[in-house]
Scaffold this motif. Structure first.
Motif, PDB file in Angstrom:
ATOM      1  N   UNK A 136       0.820  -1.211   0.000  1.00 37.23           N
ATOM      2  CA  UNK A 136       0.000   0.000   0.000  1.00 37.23           C
ATOM      3  C   UNK A 136       0.853   1.259   0.000  1.00 37.23           C
ATOM      4  N   UNK A 137       1.991   1.184   0.675  1.00 32.29           N
ATOM      5  CA  UNK A 137       2.896   2.334   0.708  1.00 32.29           C
ATOM      6  C   UNK A 137       4.314   1.815   0.891  1.00 32.29           C
ATOM      7  N   UNK A 138       5.244   2.715   1.179  1.00 34.55           N
ATOM      8  CA  UNK A 138       6.656   2.315   1.240  1.00 34.55           C
ATOM      9  C   UNK A 138       7.074   1.774   2.596  1.00 34.55           C
ATOM     10  N   UNK A 139       6.151   1.731   3.560  1.00 30.87           N
ATOM     11  CA  UNK A 139       6.605   1.387   4.915  1.00 30.87           C
ATOM     12  C   UNK A 139       6.858  -0.113   5.070  1.00 30.87           C
ATOM     13  N   UNK A 140       7.814  -0.412   5.945  1.00 27.35           N
ATOM     14  CA  UNK A 140       8.151  -1.797   6.245  1.00 27.35           C
ATOM     15  C   UNK A 140       9.350  -2.290   5.471  1.00 27.35           C
ATOM     16  N   UNK A 141       9.700  -3.542   5.756  1.00 35.18           N
ATOM     17  CA  UNK A 141      10.807  -4.175   5.037  1.00 35.18           C
ATOM     18  C   UNK A 141      10.225  -4.943   3.851  1.00 35.18           C
ATOM     19  N   UNK A 142      10.723  -4.635   2.660  1.00 33.13           N
ATOM     20  CA  UNK A 142      10.195  -5.240   1.433  1.00 33.13           C
ATOM     21  C   UNK A 142      11.305  -6.018   0.714  1.00 33.13           C
ATOM     22  N   UNK A 143      11.015  -7.269   0.419  1.00 31.18           N
ATOM     23  CA  UNK A 143      11.939  -8.116  -0.348  1.00 31.18           C
ATOM     24  C   UNK A 143      11.455  -8.151  -1.797  1.00 31.18           C
ATOM     25  N   UNK A 144      12.334  -7.806  -2.738  1.00 23.35           N
ATOM     26  CA  UNK A 144      11.973  -7.850  -4.155  1.00 23.35           C
ATOM     27  C   UNK A 144      12.764  -9.007  -4.789  1.00 23.35           C
ATOM     28  N   UNK A 145      12.024 -10.028  -5.245  1.00 19.50           N
ATOM     29  CA  UNK A 145      12.670 -11.306  -5.587  1.00 19.50           C
ATOM     30  C   UNK A 145      12.471 -11.703  -7.047  1.00 19.50           C
ATOM     31  N   UNK A 146      13.568 -12.011  -7.716  1.00 17.64           N
ATOM     32  CA  UNK A 146      13.502 -12.698  -9.011  1.00 17.64           C
ATOM     33  C   UNK A 146      14.152 -14.062  -8.804  1.00 17.64           C
ATOM     34  N   UNK A 147      13.339 -15.134  -8.798  1.00 16.80           N
ATOM     35  CA  UNK A 147      13.896 -16.450  -8.444  1.00 16.80           C
ATOM     36  C   UNK A 147      14.900 -16.962  -9.466  1.00 16.80           C
ATOM     37  N   UNK A 206      19.892 -15.691  -9.285  1.00 20.51           N
ATOM     38  CA  UNK A 206      18.800 -15.397  -8.352  1.00 20.51           C
ATOM     39  C   UNK A 206      19.076 -13.975  -7.865  1.00 20.51           C
ATOM     40  N   UNK A 207      18.038 -13.149  -7.850  1.00 20.75           N
ATOM     41  CA  UNK A 207      18.256 -11.754  -7.448  1.00 20.75           C
ATOM     42  C   UNK A 207      17.302 -11.363  -6.317  1.00 20.75           C
ATOM     43  N   UNK A 208      17.856 -10.719  -5.314  1.00 16.24           N
ATOM     44  CA  UNK A 208      17.023 -10.226  -4.198  1.00 16.24           C
ATOM     45  C   UNK A 208      17.481  -8.805  -3.832  1.00 16.24           C
ATOM     46  N   UNK A 209      16.513  -7.905  -3.723  1.00 16.94           N
ATOM     47  CA  UNK A 209      16.792  -6.572  -3.177  1.00 16.94           C
ATOM     48  C   UNK A 209      15.948  -6.400  -1.928  1.00 16.94           C
ATOM     49  N   UNK A 210      16.533  -5.905  -0.859  1.00 19.55           N
ATOM     50  CA  UNK A 210      15.755  -5.686   0.370  1.00 19.55           C
ATOM     51  C   UNK A 210      15.735  -4.185   0.667  1.00 19.55           C
ATOM     52  N   UNK A 211      14.533  -3.681   0.911  1.00 21.42           N
ATOM     53  CA  UNK A 211      14.332  -2.245   1.133  1.00 21.42           C
ATOM     54  C   UNK A 211      13.664  -2.044   2.496  1.00 21.42           C
ATOM     55  N   UNK A 212      14.032  -0.941   3.150  1.00 17.66           N
ATOM     56  CA  UNK A 212      13.448  -0.647   4.458  1.00 17.66           C
ATOM     57  C   UNK A 212      12.797   0.731   4.393  1.00 17.66           C
ATOM     58  N   UNK A 213      11.504   0.788   4.554  1.00 12.43           N
ATOM     59  CA  UNK A 213      10.754   2.040   4.420  1.00 12.43           C
ATOM     60  C   UNK A 213      11.102   2.764   3.110  1.00 12.43           C
ATOM     61  N   UNK A 214      11.195   1.987   2.031  1.00 10.47           N
ATOM     62  CA  UNK A 214      11.456   2.554   0.698  1.00 10.47           C
ATOM     63  C   UNK A 214      12.919   2.806   0.399  1.00 10.47           C
ATOM     64  N   UNK A 215      13.782   2.660   1.410  1.00  9.72           N
ATOM     65  CA  UNK A 215      15.216   2.923   1.175  1.00  9.72           C
ATOM     66  C   UNK A 215      15.964   1.608   0.981  1.00  9.72           C
TER      67      UNK A 215
END
Ligand code: IPD
Ligand code: CA
Ligand code: CA
Length: 273
Positions: free
Chosen positions: A73-84, A100-109
């Motif tokens: 819904x918004x940028x808050x929280x820890x978000x994992x962006x995954x390409x298996x 395999x690619x993973x990006x981890x973001x915290x509150x959009x950063x």
């Protein structure tokens, strides 16, 4: 254990599983068109990463290419962006040159990026502010280069599209040469390791670039859309990732004057994302 250490262990385990499953028969399906492939290995790998993240961090959020994930819904929280599996065509046809690619973001950063070149057993990883690594070796900052001495990553298929051909042909002509490796994540890593001066594509999804972008930025590289705007992990985008000198040169002498073509492109991306 930090999220960074956890993610590092998880992507390595996922790679071991990929090597195991690929010894059996691979089931191949098509997605949006006959050349857009997905396999049981893509699906199993994403499920493995998703399940493990959820088990350890139930409050984290996931964006995964093959459908595991949450509606953000918004940028808050820890978000994992995954390409298996990034480079599924290579996986199917070559059994190598995929990641395999993973990006981890915290509150959009950006927090941490991981790109695992499975068949070569090389994990590229970076935690923001702490440098980027190729396995255990710190990667040096990338060197700048002008277009005429740079090798560029660009898929030749884009030169078959009329308006894009108009924009990309002068870049191909001016560059030292062009390569297409078939895995955006590994091509971004090639920029981060200086093997390519830059990587350009008119369309990429967040899972294709999230992990690589964080690694690239950590060695001084720049990744934006073709208009020079910051990239978002919530929508597809056009992409130019390059060393700083080349990035500036491409924007100033190639992309800015084609802003009409690029705006039409971005609009199309927004409409069918
Ligand atoms: C693809 C690869 C390819 C790029 C495509 C991506 P996939 O990802 O990164 O190099 O040109 O745009 O979709 O489908 O193999 O995960
Ligand atoms: Ca991909
Ligand atoms: Ca994929």
């Amino acid at each position: 254990m930090t999220v960074y250490e956890f993610a590092k262990g998880l992507i390595l385990e996922a790679g071991i599983n990929v090597k195991k499953i690929m010894k059996q028969d691979i089931e191949i399906e098509t997605k949006s068109n006959p050349n857009d492939l997905v396999t049981n290995v893509d699906k199993a790998t994403e499920k493995y990463i998703f399940d493990n993240v959820m088990q350890t961090y139930p409050e984290h959020l996931v964006i995964g290419e093959e459908g595991h994930g949450h509606n953000l819904k918004d940028e808050s929280g820890v978000v994992w962006v995954i390409d298996p599996i990034d480079g599924t065509l290579n996986f199917v046809h070559q059994k190598e040159n995929f990641a395999i690619s993973i990006g981890v973001f915290n509150d959009g950063k950006p927090y941490a990026g991981f790109v695992f070149d499975v068949m070569n057993d090389v994990l590229y990883h970076a935690k923001v502010g702490e440098g980027a690594y190729e396995n255990g070796n710190l990667l040096p900052c990338i060197e700048s280069s002008p277009l005429n001495t740079s090798v560029i990553g660009l898929n030749p298929n884009w030169l078959t599209k009329p308006r894009l051909e108009e924009m990309f042909k002068p870049i191909v002509e001016e560059s030292r040469s062009v390569r297409a490796y078939g895995s955006a994540a590994l091509e971004i890593i090639c920029v981060a390791t200086g093997k390519l001066g830059g990587y350009i594509t008119p369309r990429l999804q967040p899972w294709d670039f999230a992990g690589g972008l964080i690694i690239l930025q950590e060695v001084g590289g720049i990744g934006t859309d073709l208009m020079g705007n910051a990239l978002s992990i919530y929508e597809p985008s056009s992409i130019v990732m390059a060393n700083p000198q080349l990035h500036a040169e491409l924007l100033e002498f190639h992309f800015q004057k084609n802003n009409e073509i690029i705006e039409a492109l971005q609009q199309r991306l927004k409409n069918n994302k």
